[in-house]
Design a protein around this motif. Sequence first.
Motif, short mmCIF file in Angstrom:
data_model
loop_
_atom_site.label_atom_id
_atom_site.label_comp_id
_atom_site.label_asym_id
_atom_site.label_seq_id
_atom_site.Cartn_x
_atom_site.Cartn_y
_atom_site.Cartn_z
N ARG A 19 0.46 -3.90 5.26
CA ARG A 19 -0.38 -3.32 5.83
C ARG A 19 -0.64 -4.44 7.38
O ARG A 19 -0.53 -5.21 6.62
N GLY A 20 -1.62 -3.37 7.65
CA GLY A 20 -2.49 -4.09 8.82
C GLY A 20 -1.41 -3.78 10.68
O GLY A 20 -0.25 -3.22 10.58
N SER A 21 -2.39 -3.72 11.21
CA SER A 21 -1.86 -3.23 13.02
C SER A 21 -2.10 -4.88 13.72
O SER A 21 -1.44 -4.44 14.90
N THR A 77 0.54 -1.19 0.61
CA THR A 77 0.04 0.18 -0.06
C THR A 77 0.98 1.02 -0.43
O THR A 77 2.15 1.34 0.39
N ASP A 123 -8.97 7.30 9.55
CA ASP A 123 -9.07 6.64 7.87
C ASP A 123 -8.44 4.81 8.40
O ASP A 123 -7.70 5.24 9.32
N PRO A 124 -8.41 3.60 7.11
CA PRO A 124 -7.92 2.95 7.67
C PRO A 124 -6.96 2.31 7.98
O PRO A 124 -6.46 1.75 8.20
N GLN A 125 -5.52 3.61 7.64
CA GLN A 125 -4.53 3.59 6.72
C GLN A 125 -3.56 2.62 8.38
O GLN A 125 -4.37 2.78 9.11
N ALA A 126 -2.80 1.51 8.15
CA ALA A 126 -2.32 0.74 9.01
C ALA A 126 -1.60 -0.24 8.35
O ALA A 126 -1.01 -0.22 6.90
#
Lengths: 213, 468
Positions: free
Chosen positions: A64-66, A10, A47-50
């Motif tokens: 991506r993700g947490s 991403t 926002d959903p960015q992680a």
Amino acid sequence: MKVVTEPDPTPLVMIIAGTVRRSLDAPGTKGRIRGVRGTFALRSLNDPQAVSVTLEDSRVYVQRGSTGADVVITADLDLMAEPDPPKPKVSGAARHPRLALAAAKLLEPPLGSWRSEAERFMEFALRSPDMPRPVRVVCTDDGSEMTFGAVADEPPVLELHGSGHRLVNAMSGSTLITQDVLDGKLRVCGSLRDLSLMTGRALAWMFGGIEDD
Amino acid sequence: MTDQAPVAPDGADLEEWLDRHEISIIRVEGMALDPLSLGKQLHRSKFSGSLPKGPAVTEFVFGYDLGGTPSLGFWGDWRPSNLGDVHLRPDPATLSPVPERRGWASCMADFTDTAGRALPLCGRTLVRSLAGRLADRGYASRFAFELEGQLFEESFAEARRRNWRGLTPVGVQAPVAYLHQNHHRMAPFFEVVCSRLDEMGIVWEAWNDEAAPGQFELNLAPVDPVTAADRLVRTREVFKEVAHEQNRSVTFMSRVTEEYGNGLHVHHSLSDLETGEPVFFDPGEEGNRSRILDHWIGGLMATMPGAVSLMSPTVNSFRRLQGFLAAPTHLTWAGDNKSTALRVLSASPGATRVEHRVAGGDAHPYYMIAAILAGGLAGLEHSLEPPPAHEGLAWGLPDRFEALPVSITTAADALAEDALLREQLGSDVIDYWIGSRRFEWLMFHTTGGDAEATSPTPWEMSRYFELL
């Protein structure tokens, strides 16, 4: 240490991977994080960015993700480069203090003056024949300026004007030049064509300065 | 550019045609980069007076995305440098009365620069050019679309108010197709749609429900490639207009719910330009496939990973190209096998054709056909041989089978690497398209899309449901 991203990363993964690479290039960083293992994550407040950064023996893996991160930093990504950004919320630091310190170190590489940052960016940007030239960068704090990609006596096709702080952010890839222009933080003089092409180089720089070829 | 008098449908004199149909307003329609019909309504005198160039519109129609954000980061030197104009050059042969608006006609158009030169990025011009190159080889092509979409009980305004959540599909809530109970419930909608298509001369063959909630399919008759794409543009508009008038909503997004997605399969075939005889059939060859057909398949297969991008314009397009959702997932072709990307039917001369099953309902019809013609032409020009036909189900395959690109970025990467499509379509088209798709990816991730979502996100519903 090699910084490796997930397949099909991403934008945030690419940005953070680039940030981590720059931090690791800074003197002393590798020594300070030596022996630290675990995963920290940076999450957007809005926002959903992680993105998760995993410190392993011989590499740093960014994806991506947490989910599953030991330390999670939640921040307003739009304000991180402001002069006095709001403090991020950090969870897991008490149980993983060394990892939290490593995260802070890796996410905040030392930045230079607007001049040195502009030189670094323009050296990269001008490698592409698509990058407009010459480009003049003017610091509105004191009126000092630099011109890059000069062709004989040709006048600049693009001028960027802004405070030293804004120029450092834009030239280091901490912010996107075009977004700063749209937000009124930087002023520009040039054609839409040239602004668009410079944006392409600024995005590539923001994504870690890795060339397609 | 030509000085010849403009010719209306069936070779009629333009003014006589406008008089006969009592037309006072002409809607000029073109399609830029995203699959939206764009243009202006012109007073008849302005329309006639503007020919052949047609009305001016801002070149920015090629410069912003579906969210209205300037698409920066790339450029095409065919664009004016600073927000100048381009033109929509009407094709008077496509004039058609607008059934629901007395005195209105619609006219399809090509984008040109202010000097009247074709814009390389105009998909309609591109298809005509490729069809011309096929004609130079002695062949004509015909394309027939199968358009899938989904119909909901709520109006667009109500759907928007609900943030596109909890919508009520028209029809029985059961995952089965061809159900006459559904046809009964959809009939009030389709009666109007089909009546308008008839009035516009758009020949449709069949419609039926499909297996996802509110899902339908409409089959259009085979015609030349430019007309096929024109008709698809108009057909999608008719659906949107009728839905609006009936206080319903309809979308051609590739994937709306957790169920099956919406496809835009296209059947196509070649014939001899002079005799009209089909050229894909040869009873003396394996599977009745002529050498021409084999090279055509070879070209489509060689270019398919790159072509996926040109057929899949949105982030949402790729939610359909997943395992066991009735859409292709791997680089495969076969005979009568609906799990492969290409389905090659060759039972008789007249029925021999290729069904290309990759595109979703949101595809840009001109770019989609351009990608197919370009792949086929590459196959003919380079005498490409197809790989062996796939045997068995083409979903859930192990790693030794080549998967199609799974995201808007990997598809763009595949297109960037495709030398054959670059050769056929030109770098202006390829590079600008790739820039625009990477911008769509950037917008998804940085303006609220959820990178970890496995089903359509609110961002996709908000951006695509009403427009596409």
